[in-house]
Design a protein around this motif. Structure first.
Motif, PDB file in Angstrom:
ATOM      1  N   VAL A   1       0.844  -1.200   0.000  1.00 24.95           N
ATOM      2  CA  VAL A   1       0.000   0.000   0.000  1.00 24.95           C
ATOM      3  C   VAL A   1       0.881   1.254   0.000  1.00 24.95           C
ATOM      4  O   VAL A   1       0.621   2.201  -0.745  1.00 24.95           O
ATOM      5  CB  VAL A   1      -0.971  -0.002   1.205  1.00 24.95           C
ATOM      6  N   ILE A   2       1.931   1.243   0.803  1.00 21.93           N
ATOM      7  CA  ILE A   2       2.859   2.385   0.847  1.00 21.93           C
ATOM      8  C   ILE A   2       3.504   2.579  -0.520  1.00 21.93           C
ATOM      9  O   ILE A   2       3.578   3.707  -1.032  1.00 21.93           O
ATOM     10  CB  ILE A   2       3.926   2.174   1.946  1.00 21.93           C
ATOM     11  N   ARG A   3       3.975   1.482  -1.136  1.00 16.40           N
ATOM     12  CA  ARG A   3       4.588   1.562  -2.479  1.00 16.40           C
ATOM     13  C   ARG A   3       3.601   2.133  -3.494  1.00 16.40           C
ATOM     14  O   ARG A   3       3.951   2.987  -4.310  1.00 16.40           O
ATOM     15  CB  ARG A   3       5.069   0.184  -2.937  1.00 16.40           C
ATOM     16  N   ARG A   4       2.362   1.636  -3.456  1.00 16.39           N
ATOM     17  CA  ARG A   4       1.348   2.127  -4.401  1.00 16.39           C
ATOM     18  C   ARG A   4       1.095   3.621  -4.205  1.00 16.39           C
ATOM     19  O   ARG A   4       1.002   4.375  -5.171  1.00 16.39           O
ATOM     20  CB  ARG A   4       0.043   1.345  -4.233  1.00 16.39           C
ATOM     21  N   PHE A   5       0.991   4.049  -2.965  1.00 15.38           N
ATOM     22  CA  PHE A   5       0.750   5.468  -2.687  1.00 15.38           C
ATOM     23  C   PHE A   5       1.914   6.331  -3.167  1.00 15.38           C
ATOM     24  O   PHE A   5       1.716   7.347  -3.840  1.00 15.38           O
ATOM     25  CB  PHE A   5       0.503   5.706  -1.191  1.00 15.38           C
ATOM     26  N   LEU A   6       3.129   5.932  -2.839  1.00 16.71           N
ATOM     27  CA  LEU A   6       4.297   6.735  -3.234  1.00 16.71           C
ATOM     28  C   LEU A   6       4.492   6.726  -4.747  1.00 16.71           C
ATOM     29  O   LEU A   6       4.829   7.756  -5.335  1.00 16.71           O
ATOM     30  CB  LEU A   6       5.548   6.244  -2.504  1.00 16.71           C
ATOM     31  N   THR A   7       4.273   5.586  -5.383  1.00 14.75           N
ATOM     32  CA  THR A   7       4.399   5.506  -6.845  1.00 14.75           C
ATOM     33  C   THR A   7       3.361   6.397  -7.520  1.00 14.75           C
ATOM     34  O   THR A   7       3.676   7.143  -8.454  1.00 14.75           O
ATOM     35  CB  THR A   7       4.263   4.042  -7.312  1.00 14.75           C
ATOM     36  N   ALA A   8       2.116   6.335  -7.052  1.00 17.05           N
ATOM     37  CA  ALA A   8       1.056   7.182  -7.614  1.00 17.05           C
ATOM     38  C   ALA A   8       1.330   8.649  -7.334  1.00 17.05           C
ATOM     39  O   ALA A   8       1.078   9.517  -8.190  1.00 17.05           O
ATOM     40  CB  ALA A   8      -0.302   6.755  -7.062  1.00 17.05           C
TER      41      ALA A   8
END
Length: 149
Positions: A134-141
């Protein structure tokens, strides 16, 4: 911009606060090592390109930093004078010049930023794999919003 108590903006404010703190650490690193803050961003761009397997050219660096040709050349010249970057011929296309971050620059970066990175890795250890995703998805987005990707 006022959030009028809107908790939906809390992650945005926290991300901004982290970005400000990171920028301050970059400026501190630059000052300690006789560099301009743009030089530090350039080194980060070059290391990111290397990690991604992208050819680190002056054109790539200029595009990532938002600099024109003259500004890019100035940054590269400064970093080369300081011994942090070398211009090397591309082994596949001898006409092309690539930029390589020198080991001493990597050592200086690890010495300064290593404890901060270790701290972040320690924070991540408290999250399970689902939370990390979830953290990766948020930072990538979030990055995509800023880069227009």
């Amino acid at each position: 911009m006022s959030d009028n108590g809107n908790r939906d903006l809390e992650p945005v404010h926290l991300l901004r606060a982290v970005a400000v703190e990171f920028g301050l650490r970059q400026a501190e690193f630059a000052a300690r090592n006789g560099m301009h803050p743009t030089d530090v961003r350039a080194l980060i761009c070059l290391l990111d390109a290397e990690r991604a397997g992208e050819p680190a050219t002056a054109g790539l660096l200029g595009a990532r930093l938002g600099l024109n040709s003259a500004g890019t050349t100035s940054v590269i010249d400064r970093l080369e004078r300081l011994g942090h970057v070398a211009r090397v011929r591309d082994g596949r296309d001898r006409r092309r010049v690539l930029l390589r971050v020198e080991p001493e620059a990597v050592r200086l970066g690890r010495e300064f930023f290593g404890p901060l990175i270790d701290g972040l890795l320690g924070v991540l250890d408290a999250f399970d794999e689902t939370e990390r995703e979830v953290i990766r998805r948020f930072l990538t987005a979030s990055q995509a919003v800023f880069t227009g990707a």
